[in-house]
Write a protein that holds these residues in place. Structure first.
Motif, PDB file in Angstrom:
ATOM      1  N   ASP A  76     -14.916  -2.429 -62.053  1.00 54.02           N
ATOM      2  CA  ASP A  76     -15.759  -2.709 -60.889  1.00 54.02           C
ATOM      3  C   ASP A  76     -14.864  -3.076 -59.714  1.00 54.02           C
ATOM      4  O   ASP A  76     -13.923  -3.852 -59.867  1.00 54.02           O
ATOM      5  N   ILE A  77     -15.179  -2.530 -58.562  1.00 53.54           N
ATOM      6  CA  ILE A  77     -14.560  -2.993 -57.320  1.00 53.54           C
ATOM      7  C   ILE A  77     -15.568  -3.974 -56.734  1.00 53.54           C
ATOM      8  O   ILE A  77     -16.620  -3.566 -56.234  1.00 53.54           O
ATOM      9  N   TYR A  78     -15.271  -5.252 -56.829  1.00 49.79           N
ATOM     10  CA  TYR A  78     -16.238  -6.293 -56.461  1.00 49.79           C
ATOM     11  C   TYR A  78     -15.905  -6.884 -55.087  1.00 49.79           C
ATOM     12  O   TYR A  78     -14.772  -7.273 -54.823  1.00 49.79           O
ATOM     13  N   TYR A  79     -16.916  -6.948 -54.226  1.00 47.35           N
ATOM     14  CA  TYR A  79     -16.804  -7.518 -52.885  1.00 47.35           C
ATOM     15  C   TYR A  79     -17.501  -8.878 -52.874  1.00 47.35           C
ATOM     16  O   TYR A  79     -18.723  -8.932 -52.697  1.00 47.35           O
ATOM     17  N   PRO A  80     -16.767  -9.969 -53.081  1.00 50.35           N
ATOM     18  CA  PRO A  80     -17.410 -11.296 -53.159  1.00 50.35           C
ATOM     19  C   PRO A  80     -18.214 -11.648 -51.910  1.00 50.35           C
ATOM     20  O   PRO A  80     -19.295 -12.224 -52.006  1.00 50.35           O
ATOM     21  N   ARG A  81     -17.697 -11.278 -50.766  1.00 50.32           N
ATOM     22  CA  ARG A  81     -18.354 -11.645 -49.505  1.00 50.32           C
ATOM     23  C   ARG A  81     -19.745 -11.019 -49.379  1.00 50.32           C
ATOM     24  O   ARG A  81     -20.667 -11.612 -48.819  1.00 50.32           O
ATOM     25  N   PHE A  82     -19.890  -9.799 -49.899  1.00 47.53           N
ATOM     26  CA  PHE A  82     -21.149  -9.072 -49.747  1.00 47.53           C
ATOM     27  C   PHE A  82     -21.989  -9.068 -51.021  1.00 47.53           C
ATOM     28  O   PHE A  82     -23.075  -8.482 -51.038  1.00 47.53           O
TER      29      PHE A  82
END
Length: 199
Positions: A76-82
């Protein structure tokens, strides 16, 4: 002049009513959405070893897929901010035509599952700089995945991705973020190589 002149009281009362009548009528303001400041896109090359390599956003974390059916090269490429992630799966089908057809069919089925909520699914193809053709699906409506894709060399590698948000926020208010992450996904596709190509 009398202190309690009825004419003066009537004039004063009339003036107050006139001023009150001139006040601007209150109307509720439409619901607004929070402003979303998006960072300037910056990319780095995937550091972990996989049969594929690509550039991903510096604002994202690479996480191992933790689902029960996960395979070694699923990430997974995870974007914590979004609170969003691009789920990536990979299969080596070793020139097995049946397995290849099954993988393509599965990818299309996973996209078509969203037809109930999607009011549009647009399919297109991207020819990457490395000569790989990617099939891209853009979904519109209140769907959990707004962008999906797969690409393959038709002989060995099959790579699939899907953008998901881990939030109940409506897609209308997420529109700028969705477009931002779609661009990241297209950048991923345009920079993807099979690892054997870059040895």
């Amino acid at each position: 002049m009398k202190k309690n002149n009825p004419f003066c009281l009537a004039a004063l009362l009339g003036s107050l009513l006139f001023l009150a009548g001139c006040a601007e009528e209150y109307t509720p303001k439409p619901k607004g959405f929070n402003r979303i400041d998006l960072p300037e896109p910056k990319y780095v090359t995937l550091q972990e070893w996989h049969p594929y390599v690509f550039e991903h956003s510096v604002y994202a974390k690479i996480l191992k897929d933790s689902s029960l059916i996960a395979e070694p090269h699923w990430i997974d490429i995870y974007y914590p901010r979004f609170k969003a992630n691009i789920q990536l799966t990979y299969k080596n089908f070793n020139q097995d035509p049946k397995m290849f057809n099954d993988l393509v069919e599965d990818a299309r089925k996973l996209t078509s599952r969203h037809q109930i909520k999607a009011y549009a699914i647009e399919e297109s193809q991207i020819k990457t700089p490395t000569g790989i053709t990617a099939s891209v699906f853009e979904l519109e409506g209140e769907v959990p995945s707004q962008f999906q894709f797969y690409l393959t060399d038709s002989s060995k590698h099959f790579f699939r991705g899907a953008l998901y948000f881990r939030t109940s926020t409506s897609n209308d208010s997420l529109a700028p973020v969705i477009e931002y992450l779609k661009k990241d996904a297209v950048h991923l596709l345009n920079t993807l190589h099979w690892t054997e190509q870059v040895k």
